[in-house]
Design an enzyme around this catalytic site. Structure first.
Site, PDB file in Angstrom:
ATOM      1  CD  GLU A 166     -67.168 -44.925  33.076  1.00 32.19           C
ATOM      2  OE1 GLU A 166     -66.202 -44.846  32.280  1.00 32.19           O
ATOM      3  OE2 GLU A 166     -67.108 -45.521  34.161  1.00 32.19           O
ATOM      4  CG  ASP A 183     -69.729 -45.706  35.965  1.00 26.60           C
ATOM      5  OD1 ASP A 183     -69.608 -46.140  34.816  1.00 26.60           O
ATOM      6  OD2 ASP A 183     -68.864 -45.028  36.536  1.00 26.60           O
ATOM      7  CD  GLU A 219     -68.390 -48.901  39.353  1.00 25.57           C
ATOM      8  OE1 GLU A 219     -67.334 -49.247  38.788  1.00 25.57           O
ATOM      9  OE2 GLU A 219     -68.438 -48.033  40.249  1.00 25.57           O
ATOM     10  NE  ARG A 275     -65.026 -37.695  47.236  1.00 23.17           N
ATOM     11  CZ  ARG A 275     -65.644 -38.602  46.477  1.00 23.17           C
ATOM     12  NH1 ARG A 275     -66.762 -39.167  46.913  1.00 23.17           N
ATOM     13  NH2 ARG A 275     -65.152 -38.954  45.302  1.00 23.17           N
TER      14      ARG A 275
END
Length: 283
Positions: A101, A103, A105, A273
């Site tokens: 995918e 994207d 957004e 992260r």
């Protein structure tokens, strides 16, 4: 003049569609409504589509064909005024368990605050590659072009003609790269659980219906009938030629400039992260 109609038509069709009015194809030629039929309005004989969102439904549409490479584009005008919690999406996606995918957004915001553009890349089911930025214009004030170049060398996200993100093919380093047939999709939906201020700012339904407008329904893509996209790497398709293997020097400068000025989040720089940056990130 020696004019061969079949050869001329084949030339027009190499991108997968036969466009009209200088590339301004009607919606129905290449796309179908996928959900929220009663929240979709066709304007100007299908050359513009309006999606609406209220507290009962949003809406979406998708391409009739799947593609294995291309230079995909859409002209989009976002909802104006207070659009907090509202998400407009334009993306390529495979329909498989370990999906690919790409994207765009657009994350709405309170009136007067900037709309965030988030991009993401999924390959073989692995995503979490978010990058976010503000734009250098109001994307609700007028139409702008949002484009995705996808070939076997690189994926480039463009806003108008400015590259804002590059994802290179690093399969030789063990990084998955989108290689499944993907459809073009667009949608307008309620994302107030996460989209604005991490979900703290909710959708104000008194401002509904929220409306996003789309133009530009011709497709520069290599259509595929099965899972094999190797034929879509052919240099017979202009977006696979050497010019599109890397950014040129002018594009590179524009890319570095826009990221320096407008980028607000890059997963590659998120050390809490990713204490060790993912292998596709600059080391």
């Amino acid at each position: 003049m020696d004019f061969c109609l079949p050869r001329f038509l084949a030339f027009l069709l190499i991108g997968g569609v036969l466009a009209r009015r200088n590339g301004d194809a009607s919606f129905d030629r290449n796309y179908d409504i996928t959900w929220g039929n009663d929240h979709v309005l066709s304007i100007d004989e299908g050359r513009q589509i309006q999606l609406s969102l209220d507290n009962s439904s949003g809406a979406g549409f998708g391409s009739k064909l799947s593609f294995g490479s291309g230079f995909i584009h859409m002209r989009i005008k976002l909802p104006g005024k207070d659009s907090a919690g509202v998400v407009t999406a334009f993306y390529l996606t495979s329909h498989s368990n370990n999906h690919d995918e790409l994207d765009f957004e657009f994350l709405g915001n309170r009136e007067g605050k900037p709309i965030t553009l988030q991009t993401n890349v999924f390959a073989n089911g692995q995503g979490n590659r978010e990058q976010r930025m503000y734009l250098w214009f109001d994307p609700a004030a007028d139409f702008h072009s949002y484009k995705i170049l996808w070939n076997q060398y690189q994926i480039v996200f463009y806003v108008d003609d400015t590259p804002i993100r590059v994802f290179k093919n690093h399969t030789n380093s063990g990084v998955s790269y989108p290689s499944q047939p993907m459809q073009i999709e667009a949608s307008l939906w309620d994302g107030d659980s996460w989209a604005t201020d991490g979900g703290q700012t909710k959708t104000n339904w008194s401002n509904a219906p929220f409306q996003t407008h789309f133009q530009g329904f011709d497709v520069n893509g290599c259509p595929v009938q099965d899972s094999d996209i190797q034929p879509c790497y052919s240099t017979n398709y202009w977006w696979n030629t050497r010019k599109y293997w890397t950014l040129d020097s002018t594009q590179q400068r524009a890319y570095e400039n826009v990221r320096k000025k407008y980028l607000t989040y890059d997963y590659c720089s998120d050390r809490p992260r990713y204490p060790t940056p993912p292998p596709e990130c600059p080391q």
